[in-house]
Design a protein around this motif. Sequence first.
Motif, mmCIF file in Angstrom:
data_model
loop_
_atom_site.group_PDB
_atom_site.id
_atom_site.type_symbol
_atom_site.label_atom_id
_atom_site.label_comp_id
_atom_site.label_asym_id
_atom_site.label_seq_id
_atom_site.Cartn_x
_atom_site.Cartn_y
_atom_site.Cartn_z
ATOM 1 N N GLY A 58 -60.748 37.133 3.353
ATOM 2 C CA GLY A 58 -59.456 37.573 2.844
ATOM 3 C C GLY A 58 -59.035 38.925 3.372
ATOM 4 O O GLY A 58 -59.675 39.522 4.242
ATOM 5 N N THR A 59 -57.927 39.409 2.831
ATOM 6 C CA THR A 59 -57.435 40.751 3.122
ATOM 7 C C THR A 59 -57.242 41.501 1.809
ATOM 8 O O THR A 59 -57.053 40.887 0.755
ATOM 9 C CB THR A 59 -56.089 40.720 3.869
ATOM 10 O OG1 THR A 59 -55.089 40.110 3.025
ATOM 11 C CG2 THR A 59 -56.190 39.949 5.173
ATOM 12 N N GLU A 60 -57.282 42.811 1.896
ATOM 13 C CA GLU A 60 -57.105 43.615 0.691
ATOM 14 C C GLU A 60 -55.754 43.349 0.046
ATOM 15 O O GLU A 60 -55.634 43.205 -1.176
ATOM 16 C CB GLU A 60 -57.240 45.098 1.050
ATOM 17 C CG GLU A 60 -57.260 46.019 -0.146
ATOM 18 C CD GLU A 60 -57.527 47.462 0.264
ATOM 19 O OE1 GLU A 60 -58.368 48.112 -0.375
ATOM 20 O OE2 GLU A 60 -56.886 47.926 1.239
ATOM 21 N N GLY A 61 -54.699 43.220 0.852
ATOM 22 C CA GLY A 61 -53.363 42.984 0.321
ATOM 23 C C GLY A 61 -53.151 41.597 -0.234
ATOM 24 O O GLY A 61 -52.207 41.374 -0.998
ATOM 25 N N GLY A 62 -54.033 40.650 0.107
ATOM 26 C CA GLY A 62 -53.865 39.266 -0.353
ATOM 27 C C GLY A 62 -54.821 38.866 -1.448
ATOM 28 O O GLY A 62 -54.931 37.688 -1.768
#
Length: 265
Positions: free
Chosen positions: A102-106
């Motif tokens: 994943g990503t931090e923003g997601g």
Amino acid sequence: MSVDPSAKVHPSAVVEEGAVIGPDCQIGPFAVIGPEVTLGRGVVVKSHAVLTGWTDIGDETVIYPFASVGEVPQDLKFKGERTRLIVGKRNRIREGATLNTGTEGGGGVTRVGDDCLLMTGAHVGHDSQIGDRVILVNQVAIAGHCHIGDDVIVGGLSGVHQWVRIGKGAIIGAVTMVANDVVPYGLVQAPRGELEGLNLVGLKRRGVERSEITALRAAYQMLAQGEGTFMDRARRLSEETDSAHVREITDFILAASDRSFLTPK
């Protein structure tokens, strides 16, 4: 590194310090297991597969040659933050499939449920949430932040746009681009993704009662031809229905969405 004594690791495989290999696992020749990878009971990693990142693989999942599982997101905003991939039990991840963390923003987690089949070359993008018993046919591309419900089938060479939701039990035909949300039990076909009806074959195969199928067909007609906007029809249907399956559709439509809907023709 923790390798259960019952696990079988080929001498040419690379298992990095910190990895956790559970009971009865099998790791084939030239496979690579990264330092933050955890394999549950009975996981099979075949030759030349690469598992990396902060990745958990559930019991009895089989990962086929040249799959890339747990690599960093294909997102230019990603700056190396610590994110995760969680894969459930009894999945089949076929040759050349790619699953990213994943990503931090997601939200930080990409997740795949249980009993899924990800066929050759399938891609699961960052922060996507894949339900149980999902089938992604050859070369399907699921972009970032997508939500794919239980029992969904996506046909070969199809793509799903970022942030799209596909509801439970829907089916997407081959060579289809899905750019908008798909209601549960929907049937989507055509190059630009058109909602053409209900997945009646899937409903019957799962043993859904005839009365529920009849209610779904009536609900679909109301959504297609009733008075007011699509959202107005969904709200009215939500107030009137006694069907659990119809309620799943209305709840899906009335929930928060980042995309518009594919609406009935």
